[in-house]
Motif scaffolding. Sequence first.
Motif, mmCIF file in Angstrom:
data_model
loop_
_atom_site.group_PDB
_atom_site.id
_atom_site.type_symbol
_atom_site.label_atom_id
_atom_site.label_comp_id
_atom_site.label_asym_id
_atom_site.label_seq_id
_atom_site.Cartn_x
_atom_site.Cartn_y
_atom_site.Cartn_z
ATOM 1 N N GLU A 8 1.210 4.495 -5.547
ATOM 2 C CA GLU A 8 0.928 5.929 -5.192
ATOM 3 C C GLU A 8 -0.790 5.961 -5.188
ATOM 4 O O GLU A 8 -0.963 7.025 -4.239
ATOM 5 N N LEU A 19 1.947 5.797 6.319
ATOM 6 C CA LEU A 19 1.548 4.996 5.124
ATOM 7 C C LEU A 19 0.654 6.164 4.077
ATOM 8 O O LEU A 19 1.084 5.737 2.960
ATOM 9 N N ARG A 20 0.103 7.138 4.474
ATOM 10 C CA ARG A 20 -0.284 8.136 3.653
ATOM 11 C C ARG A 20 0.681 8.997 2.799
ATOM 12 O O ARG A 20 0.410 9.167 1.483
ATOM 13 N N ALA A 32 6.114 3.446 8.188
ATOM 14 C CA ALA A 32 4.880 2.590 8.619
ATOM 15 C C ALA A 32 5.035 1.469 9.237
ATOM 16 O O ALA A 32 4.353 1.326 10.133
ATOM 17 N N TRP A 40 -7.485 5.741 4.396
ATOM 18 C CA TRP A 40 -6.443 6.001 5.417
ATOM 19 C C TRP A 40 -6.718 7.794 6.145
ATOM 20 O O TRP A 40 -6.614 7.588 7.394
ATOM 21 N N GLY A 66 3.426 7.579 1.804
ATOM 22 C CA GLY A 66 4.098 6.596 0.817
ATOM 23 C C GLY A 66 5.462 6.230 1.801
ATOM 24 O O GLY A 66 6.614 6.006 1.012
ATOM 25 N N PRO A 81 7.096 3.242 3.546
ATOM 26 C CA PRO A 81 6.917 2.003 4.044
ATOM 27 C C PRO A 81 7.892 1.706 5.420
ATOM 28 O O PRO A 81 6.973 0.867 6.359
ATOM 29 N N CYS A 96 -1.960 4.248 -1.461
ATOM 30 C CA CYS A 96 -1.642 5.058 -0.340
ATOM 31 C C CYS A 96 -2.439 6.331 -0.069
ATOM 32 O O CYS A 96 -2.575 7.039 0.898
ATOM 33 N N LYS A 97 -3.156 6.836 -1.159
ATOM 34 C CA LYS A 97 -4.000 7.960 -1.359
ATOM 35 C C LYS A 97 -5.252 7.731 -0.980
ATOM 36 O O LYS A 97 -5.886 8.975 -1.136
ATOM 37 N N VAL A 101 0.760 -1.350 0.174
ATOM 38 C CA VAL A 101 0.029 0.205 0.038
ATOM 39 C C VAL A 101 0.836 1.257 -0.032
ATOM 40 O O VAL A 101 0.606 2.138 -0.740
ATOM 41 N N ALA A 102 1.884 1.200 0.962
ATOM 42 C CA ALA A 102 2.744 2.518 0.946
ATOM 43 C C ALA A 102 3.357 2.772 -0.372
ATOM 44 O O ALA A 102 3.886 3.890 -0.459
#
Length: 214
Positions: free
Chosen positions: A118, A191-192, A199, A126, A194, A196, A121-122, A114-115
């Motif tokens: 692009e 996370l949001r 996170a 989240w 990006g 990892p 993560c958006k 997820v991270a």
Amino acid sequence: MTENQSKSKVFIETVNDLKGIIQEEGIKPGDKLPSERVLAERLGVGRSSVREALRSMELLGLIQTRQGGGTYLSDYRNHQLVEVLAQFILPDEAGSGYVFSTQRILERDAICMVALDENLCKSPVWESLLHNVIEGQTVMREDIIREMIVATNNRLVYKIWLLLNQYALRPYQGTTTENEKVHLERFLSNLRMGQPALALEAYEEWIDTLAKER
């Protein structure tokens, strides 16, 4: 091919064909399956073959037969297959620990996926979860992890995670507490953005906090 091998092949093919019918017709847990006669006609096999396949699926908890009411699809997340198999595969008390470790492997991979994506993560989910955590609103722990697994769009991983979560006695039960807030804020924020590695670090700290509370 021996007689036993031939019977085994027919059995497996019948089970696969039944699965295909369930998927094609969009049969959901709680929905009724077609009758044995109808299934036998559609699959071009004897009713005994259909009956044997259905009996095996029932033993696994995948379907439920109601006396005089037909056969219904069960929710695989609620059956006891995992617990039964675990008694043989993981007979000692450390078994649940191994299961939880495996569960965390899937979760770490999902976080990285997820991270590093692009678009994933958006996702607004989240931001919504982060807002709720910051505002001190009630957040179900399982919802956070479940959204992470679902975001990977891998149905097999999701189903495996659900079963592992069930056998590990749902380690994420309940709602978040004040002690978890700082770790979850860092986790969801990174996370949001990006990130990892950051996170994952916050995720591990969150898990450690939960372990101390149990």
